[in-house]
Design a protein around this motif. Structure first.
Motif, PDB file in Angstrom:
ATOM      1  N   THR A 121       0.768  -0.993  -0.099  1.00 39.44           N
ATOM      2  CA  THR A 121       0.093   0.027   0.007  1.00 39.44           C
ATOM      3  C   THR A 121       0.800   1.202  -0.104  1.00 39.44           C
ATOM      4  OG1 THR A 121      -1.460  -1.417   1.165  1.00 39.44           O
ATOM      5  CG2 THR A 121      -1.732   1.209   1.091  1.00 39.44           C
ATOM      6  N   TYR A 122       2.009   1.375   0.979  1.00 41.97           N
ATOM      7  CA  TYR A 122       2.797   2.316   0.929  1.00 41.97           C
ATOM      8  C   TYR A 122       3.450   2.421  -0.281  1.00 41.97           C
ATOM      9  CZ  TYR A 122       6.651   5.257   2.597  1.00 41.97           C
ATOM     10  OH  TYR A 122       7.248   6.237   2.776  1.00 41.97           O
ATOM     11  N   ASN A 123       3.935   1.550  -1.242  1.00 46.50           N
ATOM     12  CA  ASN A 123       4.579   1.609  -2.284  1.00 46.50           C
ATOM     13  C   ASN A 123       3.675   2.292  -3.426  1.00 46.50           C
ATOM     14  OD1 ASN A 123       7.149   0.998  -1.349  1.00 46.50           O
ATOM     15  ND2 ASN A 123       6.899  -0.931  -1.817  1.00 46.50           N
ATOM     16  N   TRP A 124       2.553   1.808  -3.486  1.00 46.71           N
ATOM     17  CA  TRP A 124       1.468   2.174  -4.253  1.00 46.71           C
ATOM     18  C   TRP A 124       1.210   3.539  -4.247  1.00 46.71           C
ATOM     19  CZ3 TRP A 124      -3.463   4.232  -4.146  1.00 46.71           C
ATOM     20  CH2 TRP A 124      -3.916   4.369  -5.264  1.00 46.71           C
ATOM     21  N   ILE A 125       1.014   4.187  -2.996  1.00 47.07           N
ATOM     22  CA  ILE A 125       0.603   5.588  -2.882  1.00 47.07           C
ATOM     23  C   ILE A 125       1.759   6.393  -3.249  1.00 47.07           C
ATOM     24  CG2 ILE A 125       0.174   7.358  -1.150  1.00 47.07           C
ATOM     25  CD1 ILE A 125      -1.554   5.191   0.533  1.00 47.07           C
ATOM     26  N   LEU A 126       3.001   5.923  -2.867  1.00 48.54           N
ATOM     27  CA  LEU A 126       4.253   6.740  -3.114  1.00 48.54           C
ATOM     28  C   LEU A 126       4.431   7.047  -4.541  1.00 48.54           C
ATOM     29  CD1 LEU A 126       6.871   8.145  -2.319  1.00 48.54           C
ATOM     30  CD2 LEU A 126       7.863   5.626  -2.233  1.00 48.54           C
ATOM     31  N   HIS A 127       4.351   5.598  -5.383  1.00 52.29           N
ATOM     32  CA  HIS A 127       4.212   5.740  -7.036  1.00 52.29           C
ATOM     33  C   HIS A 127       3.112   6.623  -7.554  1.00 52.29           C
ATOM     34  CE1 HIS A 127       4.480   3.946 -10.869  1.00 52.29           C
ATOM     35  NE2 HIS A 127       3.281   3.871 -11.031  1.00 52.29           N
TER      36      HIS A 127
END
Length: 217
Positions: free
Chosen positions: A150-156
């Motif tokens: 989830t963190y990586n998707w929001i960051l992306h």
């Protein structure tokens, strides 16, 4: 079901989260909201985040992949009474923030507790006895792994939106200005061409960065 002879299943989901979900605007779940806040704090070199309540509220959170798997299994069963589909990994909001901090690589942030904000019940967990007995299944994705995705998707997603905004400001605003004013001199035409080239180069750089694994570190 009795009146119309329709087969139905009743699932009670517990705090579903994951990529492609809402992460801002006030309607997001705690995992996405806290991921966003930690990302913003890291980008803006801030050492604090706001937390609704005192951070001691406890919840269980269900990753979207487990949610889909549990739903499919329930629909393939012949059980028509209500059943919980949720994780039994219960954590406090403070504990979840610590997990997200570890994912981001940031040091411990100062918590600004907003006691006047909605915080719900003190604790809630999913009793998975039924799905374990009926479906011979239970959620398997740990919170730390789901939060990382989830963190990586929001960051992306935030990075892509920033790139789009940057490219738009170069291509649309400047080019539109020249078109509106008209090309009075060859110099104006060359400036417009250079501006478009800069935009194309910017897009290429953005694509290259997005494709790099370093974006997700």
């Amino acid at each position: 079901m009795d009146d119309f002879g329709l087969e139905c299943r009743v699932a009670r989901f517990h705090n579903v989260y994951g990529p492609l979900g809402t992460y801002d605007g006030g309607r997001e779940k705690a995992p996405a909201a806290l991921c966003r806040k930690v990302i913003n704090a890291k980008r803006n070199n801030e050492n604090k985040i706001e937390v609704w309540g005192d951070g001691k509220q406890t919840r269980t959170f269900l990753y979207i992949d487990d949610c889909i798997e549990g739903t499919l299994r329930l629909f393939e069963s012949d059980y028509s009474d209500p059943v919980n589909i949720g994780s039994d990994e219960q954590v406090s909001i403070n504990q979840m923030i610590e997990i997200i901090e570890s994912i981001s690589g940031i040091e411990k942030l100062e918590r600004i507790y907003q006691l006047d904000k909605p915080k719900g019940v003190r604790g809630r967990s999913s009793d998975n006895t039924k799905i374990q007995n009926l479906l011979k299944w239970e959620p398997s994705i740990e919170l730390k792994n789901g939060l990382k995705e989830t963190y990586n998707w929001i960051l992306h997603t935030k990075f892509v939106l920033k790139c789009k905004s940057f490219v738009r400001s170069i291509l649309i605003r400047k080019s539109t200005t020249y078109l509106r004013l008209g090309f009075k001199r060859w110099h104006d035409i060359w400036i417009c061409i250079i501006t478009i080239c800069r935009g194309v180069i910017s897009i290429a750089i953005c694509i290259w960065i997005i494709g790099s694994e370093q974006v997700f570190i």
